[in-house]
Design an enzyme around this catalytic site. Structure first.
Site, PDB file in Angstrom:
ATOM      1  N   GLY A 220     -79.801  25.898 -31.130  1.00  0.00           N
ATOM      2  CA  GLY A 220     -78.770  24.863 -31.201  1.00  0.00           C
ATOM      3  C   GLY A 220     -77.383  25.478 -31.234  1.00  0.00           C
ATOM      4  CB  SER A 221     -74.214  24.132 -32.591  1.00  0.00           C
ATOM      5  OG  SER A 221     -74.469  22.870 -32.038  1.00  0.00           O
ATOM      6  CB  THR A 222     -76.476  28.952 -34.738  1.00  0.00           C
ATOM      7  OG1 THR A 222     -77.732  28.864 -34.059  1.00  0.00           O
ATOM      8  CG2 THR A 222     -76.533  28.161 -36.021  1.00  0.00           C
TER       9      THR A 222
END
Lengths: 486, 448
Positions: A220-222
């Site tokens: 995801g956004s990490t």
């Protein structure tokens, strides 16, 4: 009659030669296989005749696995795990016919069969004492480990927490939930152990797996930290204030779909890098990813350790950003939503690399090995894995990540009086399925970062509260606090 | 060549006893962490026994080969130690005290043979008597009242509290018979009959004795299910036939007969077929778990594999986990605790015993002695090959004792007797001839 007698003598010699050759073949070539055959009961007995070395943490102050002399003739030494569940996946267990975790990976030291211990073993043999193994001290910070386990298990979900010391690569915490009590698996009774094991093996939640290193998940956004790193590294004139396009929706080239921001939020058409990361817009990073291109993005990820074979000493499942499937796919890869698959350990390494001025250290669990007499035999020296980014780029990334904690989605990770940098992640899994929640962070910011953490919560509860910020960041906060001793 | 070498023999004998005492001590250390209390008495007992044997030999066979007695002492002693070790582990059927008693009786038998039999050529007169005695001994266990069945094999004869295996003595008697018979008939047997391809076949009428022996071997097999003994007898006979007649064709015929017999037996008797299957597919789990399957063989292999190169050390392994580890499988038990190294040493000692026996045969001055010494040496080597090869899966497993090592009184007595005969013959062969001309004993033999 002498010539036939001589021939008979040669025949006898041949017979003895055959016997000797066969015995040699058995005693050397085939010996290993015969020794380790599951039907060879000796393996079982020998396992319990060795005064196996202990497994400790906190420089030997905390015992994680100990050997108890039961006095039984056949199964003299039994293994016990006093701290149980929080440590199961790291320490592992020593069962009658198998082992896991450190118990398996460091077995040759623990049971004293390692060449380094050969002299000691010979002394034991001559004196007729039971062989004594070496003790293994781990890098774990038991307080941080227990906090991580308590918090994560408290959410009632599955997941993993990994904490690293950025400057060395020491693994300070490694937790996988659900966990289980290793003690029943260490009994000297095949049947009861097999029963216990089968029950765990059949469990739908797969407690036997160490989610921190055995499985990979969409980051995801990490992953936007990696995309930003590639983007910043491409051109040294770029910094946290570089402006990028941030449309509300991005038509993906070659498809008739467009990529929205999370929950359709708006990022105002243009944004600086720091703004984009703070509120975790999708579109600017998708554009950056397409600008940089697949090869550079992959190369950047590899520098952080993605795809590099790792042993900590257990084998780590390889992480991967996925194959090159064209621009549209690349746009989604850049925001961690395509076929990127990362272990929680890998994402902790990304945070640790940024914390350590861009240098990623090789993660390791074994602090030192002490011989049976307590003298240190071997210690691990920190090793550089790679320089992921330059110190300048690491500085820019750090500023962006501080903003995430100070003003953005990672507010739950704030620690009073300490500067914390982090990044949230909410990875959509399958349509209609809840997302994974991620949080990676490090603290304190500066020349001496003490801890980098990755928290991963698998397919949280239903719907929208399973964001990294809400579920994962508080756990990271507690673990960092535990390491910082506050 | 013909020095008496008595001093060397006594030194080697002492050395052998010392090795055995050391082994005995390490068993105690390995199991209980202390030297066994009976060690001194044990050592003195064995030492005294062997000293007695030595004195008898020095007095009644002064020119005998100096190596035979020390070598036999060593393997006999290692066998004693292994049995003691297995008994300590709680195996009720293994008894070190019994084995020591039988060893003592074996030494008595050895001495008695040397004292009573001043000239072994006397045996030639009893050729047919020996033959009948041998067959009678083989049949004895089948008779009612005295025959006994132990562990499913009816190869025992009960005498009061004791059980003996007459087949062990039959072996000796039959070798004496073969030697006598073949020396008498060898000229006839060596006559060529037809030529087949490039082999001179013997005359058909001379095949009789071979076929009879083959029949007896098969008979033993059928009646007593004693595969080992029948294989032993047949092989020994073929080897002696070859030595007597120098005709390779006999060996080929023997091998053909054997293969045919084995094939027949495999077809007719399920237990023979089972042995072949076990040998071929020992590692097959289904066969491993089957009753009478490869469990024992594989356990023996595990023992040897676990011993590896150097072994676990005496008292430190689990040799008693193999069924019959004190008798048929004593070799694998030794392999586990003394390792590949120990087994090589033991095989070397056996090879030396056989080699000294064959030297005696070469040096002997008359055909009967040559044949008898050659036959006895070969039967010893052949027996070791069959049993050791069997337990190490070189050949299919058949039950036989490992000479001098396995628990078993009859075998010990018979093998000590065999050694006494070799000692007696080597004394005759090495004794300086009365005439001044010394020749290597080949003077009376016409070399063809």
């Amino acid at each position: 009659m002498n010539s036939p007698l001589k021939r008979v003598a040669v025949a006898c010699l041949l017979m003895f030669g055959l016997l000797m050759a066969n015995v040699t073949y058995l005693g050397s070539v085939k010996a290993e296989g015969l020794r380790n055959d599951s039907r060879n009961v000796r393996m079982l007995f020998n396992r319990y005749n060795i005064d196996r070395g202990w497994i400790t943490a906190d420089n030997g102050k905390t015992t994680l696995a100990k050997t108890v002399d039961t006095g039984d003739k056949q199964f003299r030494f039994e293994r016990e795990y006093p701290l149980g569940k929080p440590f199961t996946h790291v320490v592992g267990w020593f069962a009658p016919e198998s082992a896991s975790g450190i118990e398996a990976a460091m077995n040759r030291y623990l049971d004293g069969s390692h060449p380094d211990l050969v002299v000691r073993r010979a002394i034991d043999l001559v004196s007729g004492k039971p062989a004594k193994g070496a003790s293994v001290d781990l890098t774990l910070n038991t307080k941080a480990q227990e906090v991580a386990y308590k918090d994560l298990a408290g959410t009632g979900k599955r997941g993993a927490v990994v904490a690293l010391e950025p400057k060395t690569g020491k693994i300070l915490a490694m937790v996988s939930v659900p966990s289980y009590d290793p003690n029943p698996l260490a009994k000297a009774n095949k049947d009861t152990v097999n029963k216990a094991y089968n029950k765990l093996n059949k469990d739908d939640n797969k407690p036997l797996l160490n989610r921190a290193i055995n499985l990979t998940f969409a980051p995801g956004s990490t992953f936007k930290t990696v995309t930003s790193a590639a983007y910043l590294s491409e051109d040294t004139s770029r910094d946290e204030n570089t402006q990028v396009d941030a449309p509300d929706a991005l038509p993906l080239p070659g498809t008739n779909i467009s990529l929205p921001n999370y929950h359709g939020e708006s990022c105002g058409g243009r944004a600086t890098l720091v703004q984009a990361l703070t509120i975790s817009c999708n579109t600017p990073f998708a554009i950056m990813g397409m600008d940089v291109g697949y090869d550079k993005l992959k190369e950047q990820a590899e520098k952080f350790g993605v795809g590099q074979p790792l042993k900590i000493p257990m084998e780590v499942a390889p992480s991967d950003i996925g194959p090159d499937e064209g621009k549209a796919a690349l746009a989604k890869t850049a925001i961690g939503q395509q076929s990127n698959q990362m272990t929680p350990l890998q994402m902790a390494m990304v945070a640790a690399g940024i914390a350590n001025q861009g240098t990623v250290m090789k993660p390791y669990l074994v602090n030192k090995i002490m011989g049976p007499d307590g003298a240190e035999i071997d210690g691990t020296d920190p090793e550089e894995l790679d320089e992921a980014v330059t110190p300048e780029v690491a500085g820019e990334l750090t500023k962006m990540m501080i903003s995430v904690v100070e003003h953005g989605t990672g507010g739950a990770a704030r620690i009073p009086g300490i500067t914390v940098a982090g990044k949230t992640g909410t990875a959509e899994t399958l349509p209609g399925k809840p997302s994974h929640a991620w949080f990676i962070s490090f603290a304190p910011v500066g020349d001496d970062p003490k801890v980098a953490v990755a928290v991963f919560v698998e397919s949280g509860s239903a719907g929208n509260d399973a964001t990294g910020g809400a579920v994962a960041a508080p756990i990271a906060h507690d673990v960092m606090q535990a390491v910082l001793g506050r | 060549m013909t020095a008496k070498r008595r001093g060397a023999q006594l030194g080697m004998l002492a050395f052998a006893v010392l090795i055995v005492m050391g082994a005995y001590a390490s068993v105690g250390l390995g199991i209980n962490g202390k030297v066994p209390s009976g060690m001194l008495g044990y050592g003195l007992g064995l030492g005294g026994l062997m000293l007695a044997a030595y004195l008898v030999l020095a007095k009644w066979a002064p020119w005998a080969d100096p190596l035979l007695l020390p070598l036999v002492t060593l393997v006999n002693g290692i066998g004693l130690v292994m049995i003691y070790r297995i008994e300590l582990a709680g195996e009720h059927l293994a008894s070190a005290a019994n084995q020591l008693m039988w060893t003592a009786l074996g030494v008595v038998m050895f001495s008695a043979t040397l004292i009573a039999l001043r000239d072994h050529r006397v045996l030639q007169r009893f050729t047919y008597t020996a033959g009948f005695a041998g067959i009678a001994l083989l049949v004895l266990p089948m008779l009612p009242f005295i025959g006994r069945e132990i562990n499913g094999a009816r190869i025992w004869v009960g005498i009061g509290p004791f059980s003996i295996q007459p087949a062990e003595f039959a072996k000796l008697a039959l070798v004496v018979f073969f030697a006598g018979y073949l020396v008498a008939k060898r000229d006839v047997l060596a006559l060529a009959g037809r030529r087949l391809l490039f082999i001179d076949l013997p005359r058909a009428r001379d095949l009789g004795p071979v076929l009879i022996t083959w029949g007896i071997s098969l008979g033993v097999l059928v009646m007593q299910k004693d595969l080992g003994s029948s294989l032993l007898l047949f092989g020994a006979f073929v080897a002696m036939l070859y030595v007597a007649t120098q005709r390779t064709s006999w060996v080929l015929i023997g091998i053909l007969l054997f293969v045919g017999g084995a094939f027949l037996a495999g077809q007719i008797f399920s237990h023979v077929e089972a042995r072949f299957n076990i040998w071929l597919h020992a590692e097959d789990p289904a066969l491993y778990d089957a009753g009478g399957g490869s469990f024992q063989l594989m356990q023996g292999m595990f023992a040897m594999g676990s011993g590896g190169i150097l072994g676990t050390g005496l008292g430190q392994g689990y040799p008693y986990k193999v069924p019959l580890s004190f008798s048929d499988f004593i070799f694998t038990a030794t392999g586990e605790e003394l390792g590949l190294t120990g087994l090589m040493a033991i095989l070397m000692v056996y090879a030396l015993i056989v080699e000294r026996g064959l030297r005696t045969a070469l040096a002997a001055r008359d055909p009967f002695t040559k044949l008898l010494a050659g036959g006895l040496s070969f039967i010893l080597a052949w027996q070791i090959f069959i049993i050791v090869g069997g337990v190490t899966r070189l050949i299919p497993l058949t039950g036989l004792v490992t000479p001098f090592m396995s628990a078993g009184g009859s075998a010990l007595l018979a093998n000590w007797m065999l050694i006494a005969l070799l000692v007696r013959m080597s004394d005759a062969a090495r004794r300086p001839p009365p005439q001044a001309i010394q020749d290597e004993g080949l003077t009376q033999v016409m070399q063809r």
